[in-house]
Structures are given as C-alpha cells and as structure tokens.
Write a protein that holds these residues in place. Sequence first.
Motif, PDB file in Angstrom:
ATOM      1  N   PHE A  82      18.237  13.075   8.634  1.00  0.00           N
ATOM      2  CA  PHE A  82      18.273  12.414   9.936  1.00  0.00           C
ATOM      3  C   PHE A  82      18.565  10.926   9.841  1.00  0.00           C
ATOM      4  O   PHE A  82      19.050  10.324  10.787  1.00  0.00           O
ATOM      5  CB  PHE A  82      16.939  12.617  10.660  1.00  0.00           C
ATOM      6  CG  PHE A  82      16.678  14.039  11.050  1.00  0.00           C
ATOM      7  CD1 PHE A  82      17.416  14.651  12.040  1.00  0.00           C
ATOM      8  CD2 PHE A  82      15.692  14.775  10.405  1.00  0.00           C
ATOM      9  CE1 PHE A  82      17.178  15.970  12.409  1.00  0.00           C
ATOM     10  CE2 PHE A  82      15.447  16.089  10.757  1.00  0.00           C
ATOM     11  CZ  PHE A  82      16.190  16.684  11.758  1.00  0.00           C
ATOM     12  N   GLY A  83      18.243  10.295   8.720  1.00  0.00           N
ATOM     13  CA  GLY A  83      18.416   8.858   8.590  1.00  0.00           C
ATOM     14  C   GLY A  83      17.724   8.349   7.343  1.00  0.00           C
ATOM     15  O   GLY A  83      17.960   8.870   6.243  1.00  0.00           O
ATOM     16  N   LEU A  90      17.018  -4.234  13.997  1.00  0.00           N
ATOM     17  CA  LEU A  90      17.185  -3.406  12.804  1.00  0.00           C
ATOM     18  C   LEU A  90      18.009  -2.163  13.128  1.00  0.00           C
ATOM     19  O   LEU A  90      18.860  -1.747  12.332  1.00  0.00           O
ATOM     20  CB  LEU A  90      15.814  -3.002  12.245  1.00  0.00           C
ATOM     21  CG  LEU A  90      14.935  -4.141  11.717  1.00  0.00           C
ATOM     22  CD1 LEU A  90      13.572  -3.602  11.297  1.00  0.00           C
ATOM     23  CD2 LEU A  90      15.594  -4.859  10.559  1.00  0.00           C
ATOM     24  N   ALA A  91      17.761  -1.567  14.291  1.00  0.00           N
ATOM     25  CA  ALA A  91      18.522  -0.380  14.675  1.00  0.00           C
ATOM     26  C   ALA A  91      20.012  -0.695  14.787  1.00  0.00           C
ATOM     27  O   ALA A  91      20.860   0.085  14.325  1.00  0.00           O
ATOM     28  CB  ALA A  91      17.992   0.179  15.994  1.00  0.00           C
ATOM     29  N   GLY A 128      14.181   5.132  10.586  1.00  0.00           N
ATOM     30  CA  GLY A 128      15.410   5.008  11.331  1.00  0.00           C
ATOM     31  C   GLY A 128      16.141   6.330  11.385  1.00  0.00           C
ATOM     32  O   GLY A 128      16.314   6.993  10.356  1.00  0.00           O
ATOM     33  N   VAL A 129      16.531   6.753  12.592  1.00  0.00           N
ATOM     34  CA  VAL A 129      17.247   8.017  12.747  1.00  0.00           C
ATOM     35  C   VAL A 129      18.651   7.736  13.262  1.00  0.00           C
ATOM     36  O   VAL A 129      18.854   7.019  14.221  1.00  0.00           O
ATOM     37  CB  VAL A 129      16.499   8.987  13.682  1.00  0.00           C
ATOM     38  CG1 VAL A 129      15.238   9.496  13.019  1.00  0.00           C
ATOM     39  CG2 VAL A 129      16.153   8.334  15.013  1.00  0.00           C
ATOM     40  N   ARG A 130      19.604   8.329  12.597  1.00  0.00           N
ATOM     41  CA  ARG A 130      21.004   8.175  12.977  1.00  0.00           C
ATOM     42  C   ARG A 130      21.398   9.176  14.047  1.00  0.00           C
ATOM     43  O   ARG A 130      22.218   8.903  14.917  1.00  0.00           O
ATOM     44  CB  ARG A 130      21.875   8.349  11.727  1.00  0.00           C
ATOM     45  CG  ARG A 130      23.360   8.148  11.944  1.00  0.00           C
ATOM     46  CD  ARG A 130      24.137   8.390  10.661  1.00  0.00           C
ATOM     47  NE  ARG A 130      23.994   9.755  10.168  1.00  0.00           N
ATOM     48  CZ  ARG A 130      23.147  10.120   9.220  1.00  0.00           C
ATOM     49  NH1 ARG A 130      22.372   9.225   8.636  1.00  0.00           N
ATOM     50  NH2 ARG A 130      23.069  11.389   8.827  1.00  0.00           N
ATOM     51  N   VAL A 131      20.818  10.380  13.962  1.00  0.00           N
ATOM     52  CA  VAL A 131      21.045  11.422  14.953  1.00  0.00           C
ATOM     53  C   VAL A 131      19.712  11.768  15.593  1.00  0.00           C
ATOM     54  O   VAL A 131      18.653  11.583  14.986  1.00  0.00           O
ATOM     55  CB  VAL A 131      21.670  12.687  14.317  1.00  0.00           C
ATOM     56  CG1 VAL A 131      23.059  12.388  13.792  1.00  0.00           C
ATOM     57  CG2 VAL A 131      20.796  13.202  13.180  1.00  0.00           C
ATOM     58  N   ARG A 152      17.707   4.818  16.778  1.00  0.00           N
ATOM     59  CA  ARG A 152      16.457   4.108  17.055  1.00  0.00           C
ATOM     60  C   ARG A 152      15.667   3.952  15.762  1.00  0.00           C
ATOM     61  O   ARG A 152      15.851   4.712  14.804  1.00  0.00           O
ATOM     62  CB  ARG A 152      15.616   4.824  18.111  1.00  0.00           C
ATOM     63  CG  ARG A 152      15.340   6.284  17.855  1.00  0.00           C
ATOM     64  CD  ARG A 152      14.506   6.875  18.980  1.00  0.00           C
ATOM     65  NE  ARG A 152      14.332   8.307  18.825  1.00  0.00           N
ATOM     66  CZ  ARG A 152      15.099   9.216  19.394  1.00  0.00           C
ATOM     67  NH1 ARG A 152      16.109   8.829  20.158  1.00  0.00           N
ATOM     68  NH2 ARG A 152      14.883  10.511  19.216  1.00  0.00           N
ATOM     69  N   VAL A 153      14.789   2.958  15.762  1.00  0.00           N
ATOM     70  CA  VAL A 153      13.939   2.658  14.607  1.00  0.00           C
ATOM     71  C   VAL A 153      12.504   2.529  15.102  1.00  0.00           C
ATOM     72  O   VAL A 153      12.256   1.897  16.135  1.00  0.00           O
ATOM     73  CB  VAL A 153      14.378   1.355  13.900  1.00  0.00           C
ATOM     74  CG1 VAL A 153      13.372   0.964  12.818  1.00  0.00           C
ATOM     75  CG2 VAL A 153      15.764   1.514  13.291  1.00  0.00           C
TER      76      VAL A 153
END
Length: 470
Positions: A100-101, A124-125, A148-151, A132-133
């Motif tokens: 996910f990140g 940061l995000a 931190g998630v990218r998806v 989102r972070v």
Amino acid sequence: MDVLNEAFGWLRGVVWLGLGLLALWAVVWLVRYLRASPMERVSIRQAIRIRWGWKRLARMCGLSVTDKMPSALASIATADGKQPKPRVLVPALKVTPDAFGVKAWATCLPKVGLAEFQKATPYLADAWRMARVSVLPGDKPGQVMLRGVRVDPLITPTVHVPTGRPPEECVKWELGVDEYGMPVFVPLKEVPGVTMGGLPGFGKTSCVNRLVCDWAPSPAIQFIFFDGKVSHAYEGDYADLVQRAFEFCGDDPEEANKKLKELVQLRRARSASIRRLLGVKNMWHVGPSEDWPLVVVVIDEAHTYFRDHKGSDPATKRLAALAADNARLVEDLVKKGRSVGFLTLLTTQKTTGDAIPTFIRDVCPVGLSFAQKTADAAVAALGDDIREWPDASPVTLQDPAYVGVAVMSQHGRPGFVRIRTPYVADKDADRVAEATTHLVHHPARLLEKLTGRAVVDLTKDAPEPPSMAA
C-alpha cells in the motif's frame, strides 16, 4: 618489510570481505525486488527516495532542531578560538515498504515530537506522493510511526485464505486493514456479544465467515448457527461451514426457540458447575479448552427471530410470543454467559430496537456497521458519537467500491476506524470446515462427561411458548 606486507595483506582481506558483503546485500536486495509484486516494487522505489531526501525534507517541514552547544570534538577541532557552527539535527528515519505504501519510524527530538509530525503530515504526503499520511505514537518511548499510503486500502479488495492451523492467540478477531493499510483486530476475550449491521450484500456474512474459518481449527471453540435467511442447512451463506457447527437453525422461530432454550439450560448448568470443575468463577481466568470450549452463537438476520408481530389472530399471537421469548433467551446468553464461555454474534440489516432489542444490543460492547442508508441506522449500530465523525459514517459507504468496508469505534482512542474486510472464497471455507469436522462436539455432551449426569435434554420437543394477552 614483512610486517608491512602482512598489514597490507590484512587490509586487502578486509576490503575483499567488505566488497563480498556489499555484493551479497545487493543480490539479496535484487532478489527481494524481483520477487515483489508490482505494487510492492513501486513502494520500494518510493522508500529509497524517502530515505535519500529525508534530511532536506525534514528541515523544510520544520522537523529539525538547532543545537547551539558544540560537541567536544568540534570544540577541539576549531582553531583560533572561533565558535563552532551550530548543528542542525534531524530525526533519524527508518523506512519499510509494503503493497500500500510505506511505514516509517522516526526518533523524536526536543521540540520535534508527535504534535510536530502530525502538523507536517500534509506536506509529507505531497512530498512522498502519497494519498495520505498518518502519525501515531511508536512502539517505543520517544518514537513516532508514520504511515503513508499511495493507494486507498478501503477501495482495494482483499482476499483471505485460511491457513487451516489453530489461531496463535485465542479469540482474537482479525478483521482486516484500516484506511492506512494497518491490520485491525479485536480481542474478544471476556466479550459477551457483538452486533453487526449493514445493507444486504455489503459484507456482513463474509466478515463472520472469516472469523469462523480462522477459529475452526481450534478444538477449544464450538459453533452454532442461526440463519434467518434460509430454512435448511444446505442453503444460504453458511452451507459450506455448517459441518463445523454442532447445531444449525433456519428461519423457523419455533425451532430457534427450542435451541435457544437448550443453550440457556447449558449456560445454567455451566454456571452451577464451573467452580467445582474449573476451580474459578470466570472461565476466562483459565481460558477455553477442548472439554470446556467457548460457545460461539452466530445469529444471522437476527430480526427474523425477534420481530414484533402485530395482530390479534391466534397464529400472530403465537409468533409474537415466540419472538418475545427468543429475545428473553438471547438476553440471558449475552448478560449471563460471558463468564462461563458464551459469545453471541448478532447480525442484521438495521440494528434498531425492532431488529435487535435494545436490552440486548446495548450490552454488546463490540459493534460494527457496514454501509447504511440513513444516519439513524448508523447511530443505532455505532452509538450517538458517530454523529461527531461524519467522515467515518457508514452512510458514506453505499458505493459498490466499499462492499466489504465496515466502521467501528477505535479501542483506546476517540473516534472511529474504517476497515476493509477480506473476502473468503467458498472453496476455502468448505476446505477448512471439512478438515475440522472431527473437532465438532456438542458442549452439553462435553459437560455431561465432566459432571457424570445429563445437563440438557436434546431429544425432547420444544415446550409451549408463553401466551400473550390480546
């Protein structure tokens, strides 16, 4: 000369050893990268960029502190009595990628702690190219964990394949992952009941299936299913799991009344003998066992058994009497069954008082809700506090992308958490149930072996339910 040659030989050995270790590390890293999924490879590359750019980014985001006190080495190295330049300290960061990140652990500094990291999460995000972070306290004092998630994990369907092995920790309910991809679990030790609501087809039964599949390999747990959607065991969502249950009941309220009375008799027999047989007043002080298992009572579509029928004809009056008696019996299991090893799971579409009576619903400490149509239904499932967290309301989960996403309160913290629950394939449920059929024992029969006498008559017909006045 010999000493010098020996020193150079030793130095060459050290260099070659270092190069060998570096090559080994590169091979391990390359193999890990090639074996990773495409999503994980993107996260690995992101993690590398985060590590390389961290010192500069931390200073830009205000996550640094200036140390004006020179170190002893700097004072000695400075000539002509000049004052050494102040040092800019940046929190140390350790980064780990996943599908996910990334997860990152940072060491706090004076004036750079949890609050400062939380304030910097939007920056940061953006810099890390994340959706989102989040920042939470770390596992150790003086540490924070950044996620931190990218998806978006909530709209990424997941599949759970049961291992078929007994759970490592008894009665821990692993639900899935939250909106940051972090695992969510609920300890159900000493929990008398769980309520679960949500629109049809949004994941309630699948969520229960995962629990049953994960717990089925344990001989210290026995199941009974009440499925208000079907009439026979070979129908409906529990057809693949029913062979792991010691009893099954369909949508007949009279049959349900009989089986609930048997469970209440078992509860009373356990209460009368627990101190003599286990040496404690609370089963959880020693934990469930094969001889004294935890009895998990799954009541799906609970409104089928509790519905308040209106009418003055004899048939309707009888149904109303059965519903009232069923509610009384389930109340007995929830309010009095915890200490002797009963856990009741009730699912319905709307957990309002007409579907699950409030005297049952309000004593169940764990409540989940999948998508709901109205705010009142969300409040019934999760309590009034959900009004203060509109972003987490299950009313926002009606999109098909959120099938399998539930909301529950956060244990130990204010607010609510949204959870992506995984899908369990029918073939996997059937495989686990078939492999664990030999573990099925009626808890009443187990208690009879311990006490030497019958505690529940499983052969007699259901007694007449109480009559209701016109």
